[in-house]
Design a protein around this motif. Structure first.
Motif, PDB file in Angstrom:
ATOM      1  N   THR A  56       0.812  -1.219   0.000  1.00  0.00           N
ATOM      2  CA  THR A  56       0.000   0.000   0.000  1.00  0.00           C
ATOM      3  C   THR A  56       0.845   1.269   0.000  1.00  0.00           C
ATOM      4  O   THR A  56       0.504   2.233  -0.675  1.00  0.00           O
ATOM      5  CB  THR A  56      -0.925   0.013   1.222  1.00  0.00           C
ATOM      6  N   TRP A  70       4.103   8.189  -0.082  1.00  0.00           N
ATOM      7  CA  TRP A  70       3.811   7.797  -1.454  1.00  0.00           C
ATOM      8  C   TRP A  70       3.127   6.429  -1.414  1.00  0.00           C
ATOM      9  O   TRP A  70       3.641   5.491  -0.808  1.00  0.00           O
ATOM     10  CB  TRP A  70       5.087   7.688  -2.288  1.00  0.00           C
ATOM     11  N   TYR A  71       1.969   6.310  -2.100  1.00  0.00           N
ATOM     12  CA  TYR A  71       1.253   5.048  -2.162  1.00  0.00           C
ATOM     13  C   TYR A  71       1.472   4.401  -3.518  1.00  0.00           C
ATOM     14  O   TYR A  71       1.816   5.058  -4.514  1.00  0.00           O
ATOM     15  CB  TYR A  71      -0.252   5.260  -1.915  1.00  0.00           C
ATOM     16  N   SER A  72       1.251   3.079  -3.530  1.00  0.00           N
ATOM     17  CA  SER A  72       1.450   2.325  -4.773  1.00  0.00           C
ATOM     18  C   SER A  72       0.432   2.719  -5.835  1.00  0.00           C
ATOM     19  O   SER A  72       0.654   2.496  -7.029  1.00  0.00           O
ATOM     20  CB  SER A  72       1.358   0.825  -4.491  1.00  0.00           C
ATOM     21  N   THR A  73      -0.665   3.311  -5.429  1.00  0.00           N
ATOM     22  CA  THR A  73      -1.684   3.747  -6.383  1.00  0.00           C
ATOM     23  C   THR A  73      -1.312   5.053  -7.081  1.00  0.00           C
ATOM     24  O   THR A  73      -2.045   5.522  -7.950  1.00  0.00           O
ATOM     25  CB  THR A  73      -3.026   3.924  -5.666  1.00  0.00           C
ATOM     26  N   GLY A  74      -0.197   5.665  -6.663  1.00  0.00           N
ATOM     27  CA  GLY A  74       0.220   6.925  -7.253  1.00  0.00           C
ATOM     28  C   GLY A  74      -0.206   8.140  -6.468  1.00  0.00           C
ATOM     29  O   GLY A  74       0.112   9.270  -6.851  1.00  0.00           O
ATOM     30  N   MET A  75      -0.907   7.935  -5.378  1.00  0.00           N
ATOM     31  CA  MET A  75      -1.353   9.053  -4.559  1.00  0.00           C
ATOM     32  C   MET A  75      -0.223   9.518  -3.635  1.00  0.00           C
ATOM     33  O   MET A  75       0.630   8.726  -3.223  1.00  0.00           O
ATOM     34  CB  MET A  75      -2.579   8.655  -3.733  1.00  0.00           C
TER      35      MET A  75
END
Length: 257
Positions: A56, A70-75
């Motif tokens: 995550t 930093w999140y793996s979703t790009g957020m």
């Protein structure tokens, strides 16, 4: 006797000193820019291994004023540190000293602009010399204030990383802002030292040298002086050799009897 060669050497020395001051000013400018950047950057420490949260959260960063993730979703999200009293002592010290470092470096830049030998403002040579020395002291103090939080912060991060009781997800390593702070402190130290050294010595002035004419002109003046002395001696000798009758300026009564 000081001739034109010594004067040329003095000019070359002043030019070299001016060049060193400009070089020191550039180093100090880079130092204050780096200190301001390090103060604002959020990556004073970054996550070394997030463990089970690696799916995550890719990376976690903590700075003096905010924490970012930093999140793996790009957020990308950041949270400001509003409470000062809840922060650890090393973080409170880092905030204070970094701000003071930027203030001292800014004061040093203002004084350095007045103390530069290549500028026309700043007053007399003595005033510019004192301004340059004061700016060097400000730069050295700013470098020290920038070095203290960087060293303390690094020590705390390394100590926490080596502590086995701390979970892997809570372990961090020094980030890029710490290295920027170290580099900025070095720039400020070197720039301030150059400013102090370039103006600490006694400046050669008119009281330190006696300017004499070139050898040819000096010899000509000596010959003229010797010729005038000889002419004065001859006139004095002729005046003393005259008889008293030749020296009388009026007529006596015997001349008409």
């Amino acid at each position: 006797m000081v001739t034109g060669g010594v004067g040329g050497h003095g000019r070359r020395r002043r030019m070299a000193s001016t060049g060193m001051q400009i070089f020191a000013f550039v180093l100090a400018l880079l130092g204050i820019m780096g200190a301001m950047m390090a103060t604002l950057l959020p990556n004073w420490k970054v996550s070394a291994d997030v463990g089970s949260n690696i799916i995550t959260a890719i990376s976690q960063m903590q700075g003096l004023w905010m924490d970012c993730t930093w999140y793996s979703t790009g957020m990308f999200s950041c949270t400001l540190k509003y409470s000062v009293l809840s922060l650890p002592a090393y973080l409170q010290t880092a905030r204070t000293t970094m701000v003071l470092s930027c203030v001292m470096a800014a004061m040093g830049l203002c004084l350095a602009s007045l103390g530069l030998k290549c500028t026309r403002w700043g007053g007399s040579r003595s005033a510019k010399r004192h301004a340059a020395i004061a700016s060097g002291g400000c730069f050295i103090a700013a470098g020290f204030l920038c070095l203290v939080p960087a060293s303390w912060f690094t020590k705390e991060v390394i100590t926490n990383f080596l502590d086995r009781s701390v979970h892997e997800s809570n372990k961090f390593e020094p980030g890029g802002a710490v290295y920027v702070a170290f580099l900025s402190a070095g720039f400020l130290f070197v720039g301030g030292s150059i400013f102090c050294v370039s103006c600490s010595g006694k400046r050669p002035g008119h009281q330190d040298m006696i300017l004499l004419p070139p050898p040819d002109k000096l010899l000509l003046q000596q010959q003229q002086h010797l010729l005038q002395q000889q002419q004065q001696d001859q006139l004095q000798h002729q005046y003393c050799s005259l008889s008293p009758l030749d020296n009388k300026t009026g007529y006596s009564l015997q001349d008409y009897v």
